[in-house]
Design an enzyme around this catalytic site. Sequence first.
Site, PDB file in Angstrom:
ATOM      1  N   TRP A   1      51.580  45.349 102.984  1.00 15.89           N
ATOM      2  CA  TRP A   1      52.390  46.541 103.227  1.00 15.89           C
ATOM      3  C   TRP A   1      51.500  47.764 103.224  1.00 15.89           C
ATOM      4  CZ3 TRP A   1      52.872  50.974 100.277  1.00 15.89           C
ATOM      5  CH2 TRP A   1      53.778  51.920 100.783  1.00 15.89           C
TER       6      TRP A   1
ATOM      7  N   GLU B   1      55.596  43.260 105.186  1.00 12.98           N
ATOM      8  CA  GLU B   1      56.740  44.004 104.644  1.00 12.98           C
ATOM      9  C   GLU B   1      56.927  45.293 105.426  1.00 12.98           C
ATOM     10  OE1 GLU B   1      58.101  46.108 100.407  1.00 12.98           O
ATOM     11  OE2 GLU B   1      56.118  45.191 100.616  1.00 12.98           O
TER      12      GLU B   1
ATOM     13  N   LYS C   1      59.030  49.125 106.164  1.00 12.18           N
ATOM     14  CA  LYS C   1      59.624  50.253 105.457  1.00 12.18           C
ATOM     15  C   LYS C   1      60.144  51.248 106.475  1.00 12.18           C
ATOM     16  CE  LYS C   1      58.942  53.230 101.456  1.00 12.18           C
ATOM     17  NZ  LYS C   1      58.051  53.584 100.332  1.00 12.18           N
TER      18      LYS C   1
ATOM     19  N   ASP D   1      62.208  44.166 101.412  1.00 12.97           N
ATOM     20  CA  ASP D   1      62.433  44.947 100.204  1.00 12.97           C
ATOM     21  C   ASP D   1      63.774  45.654 100.401  1.00 12.97           C
ATOM     22  OD1 ASP D   1      62.501  47.395  98.573  1.00 12.97           O
ATOM     23  OD2 ASP D   1      60.437  46.927  98.039  1.00 12.97           O
TER      24      ASP D   1
ATOM     25  N   HIS E   1      63.949  49.270 101.573  1.00 11.08           N
ATOM     26  CA  HIS E   1      63.169  49.686 102.734  1.00 11.08           C
ATOM     27  C   HIS E   1      63.960  49.721 104.028  1.00 11.08           C
ATOM     28  CE1 HIS E   1      58.860  48.930 101.007  1.00 11.08           C
ATOM     29  NE2 HIS E   1      59.622  49.656 100.215  1.00 11.08           N
TER      30      HIS E   1
ATOM     31  N   HIS F   1      61.328  41.524  97.945  1.00 10.22           N
ATOM     32  CA  HIS F   1      61.037  42.437  96.862  1.00 10.22           C
ATOM     33  C   HIS F   1      62.377  43.030  96.443  1.00 10.22           C
ATOM     34  CE1 HIS F   1      56.444  43.389  97.156  1.00 10.22           C
ATOM     35  NE2 HIS F   1      56.709  42.131  96.828  1.00 10.22           N
TER      36      HIS F   1
ATOM     37  N   ASP G   1      64.447  54.711  99.122  1.00  5.66           N
ATOM     38  CA  ASP G   1      63.617  53.715  98.436  1.00  5.66           C
ATOM     39  C   ASP G   1      62.975  54.333  97.202  1.00  5.66           C
ATOM     40  OD1 ASP G   1      62.046  51.466  97.842  1.00  5.66           O
ATOM     41  OD2 ASP G   1      60.376  52.292  98.973  1.00  5.66           O
TER      42      ASP G   1
ATOM     43  N   ASP H   1      62.931  52.921  94.061  1.00  2.82           N
ATOM     44  CA  ASP H   1      62.385  51.935  93.131  1.00  2.82           C
ATOM     45  C   ASP H   1      62.937  52.062  91.719  1.00  2.82           C
ATOM     46  OD1 ASP H   1      60.435  50.282  94.651  1.00  2.82           O
ATOM     47  OD2 ASP H   1      59.575  52.227  95.115  1.00  2.82           O
TER      48      ASP H   1
ATOM     49  N   ASP I   1      60.288  44.630  92.194  1.00  4.08           N
ATOM     50  CA  ASP I   1      59.415  45.719  92.620  1.00  4.08           C
ATOM     51  C   ASP I   1      60.094  47.049  92.336  1.00  4.08           C
ATOM     52  OD1 ASP I   1      57.620  47.436  93.741  1.00  4.08           O
ATOM     53  OD2 ASP I   1      57.891  46.773  95.803  1.00  4.08           O
TER      54      ASP I   1
END
Length: 418
Positions: free
Chosen positions: A184, A225, A227, A259, A262, A286, A294, A296, A326
Site C-alpha cells: 500500500w 491495497e 484507498k 481495508d 478505504h 484490514h 479512514d 483508523d 489495522d
Amino acid sequence: MNQRERYEETKKMYAALGVDTDAVMEALKKVPVSLHCWQGDDVTGFDHDGPLTGGIQTTGDYPGKAKTPQELMQDMDKALSLMPGTKKLNLHASYAIFEEGEFADRDKLEPKHFAKWVEFAKERNMGIDFNPTFFSHDKVKDGLTLSSPDGETRKFWIEHGKACIRISQYFAKETGIPCVMNIWTGDGYKDIPADRMGPRMRYKDSIEQILSEPYDRDLVKPCVESKVFGIGVESYTAGSAEFALSYAATHEGCLPLMDNGHYHPTEVVSDKIPALLCFFPEIALHITRPVRWDSDHVVLFDDEAKEMAKEIVRNDALGRVYMALDYFDASINRVSAWTVGFRSWQKALLNAMCMPYAKMKQLQDENRLTELMVVQEEIKTYPLGDVWNEYCRQCGVPADGEWFGDVVKYEEDVLLKR
C-alpha cells in the site's frame, strides 16, 4: 446461576436452531487474526526520528507510548494475554531492529533485521504478516513513491519492496505459517491532476517489478491495497479501488486486500467480500473503524464488523480470508485499544458462527421472507454473551468485566513510569 450453568442453558437455545456452540468455539479457536504492532507506538517505528508523513497521522498524547522494541513487545505481550483465539503478528518494515551502531536503509533491509521479531513470534506460536513501509521517509519525493515520475525514487522503493518479499519468505519459513505481504502506498495528489493514467502505469510497473522477486507462493501471499483518498492526497490516489482490484485480478498469485476504511462512506466491505469470493481463491482484509473517513478508530462490535464477519462465515470462507486488524489511537490506553479491537472482532466472528445459516438460506430460497425476517430479528437478542464468556474461559483469558483492571494496573506499574 453461575457462568457454566448459564452457558449450558444458552447452548440449548442455540441447539434448537441447529447451532452447536461447542463446535463453534472449537472452530473459532483455530482462526488466525493478525495483530498490528503499530498501535503500540503510534506508527512511529524504529528506523527514523522524523514525523509521520505520506497520509499517516495519529492524534492524542496518552502516556506510556512504547519507544523501544523491548517496550513494544512487552506491551503486546500484555495485550495478547487478554485476547482469546489464535493470533498472528503484523509488522511494518519500519519496525526493523538494528544492533547498536548498525543501520540499513529500507532498500537494503535483510531478514536479520527482523530476527528478534521472529524469536518473539516463535516463542508465542505466532505467524507473521508484513507490510513494506512506503511512508515517513525522506525518499518519499513530492508525496510519491512507486508512482513517482523520478526514476531514482521509484528504483529505491522497488528495491524496498523486493527486500520485503525476501523478508516475508524468511518469516514464513521460520514460523511455518504463510506470510501475507501487503503493498500500500499513499501516492496521490492534493488537487486535480493533469495526468491520472501515467502515475497508475508507473505504479503498475513498479509492483510488477517488486513481484518479479522470486518467492514461494505457498509461503508468501502478496496483496495490493487500495484507498479512496488520504491526508494531502484528497483529489487523487494512484492505488484506487479499481486499480488495486484490477491488478490483483490480472496478476496470478496476487490477492486483493480490502481495508474497510478505504472506500466512500456509502460503500461497505461486507457487501464486497462475497463478490470477490466469487472470483478469488483467497482475499485479505484490514479491519478498522472509519469515523466519517479512514480515521483508523479501534474496532468495535458494531454493525459493519458483524456484517463483515457474517459474510466470511456464511460463505464458508474462514480458510480463504486473511484477517488483520489495522487502527491506531494515541488518545487512549494503547494496550486497551489493542485488546478491545481484537476481542471485538472475535465477538463478531463468534456471533457470525452462531447463526443458523442453513435454516436462513432455506427460508430465502423458498421465498419464506417473512419467517426469515423473524428469525433474523429474534436471534439478535439471544444470549451470545454467555457463549463469549465460556469461549474466553476455555481460552484462558478474562471474560468481559474482568480484564480492564489488569490494564489499569499495568498502566500504573509500567506505562506511567516510562
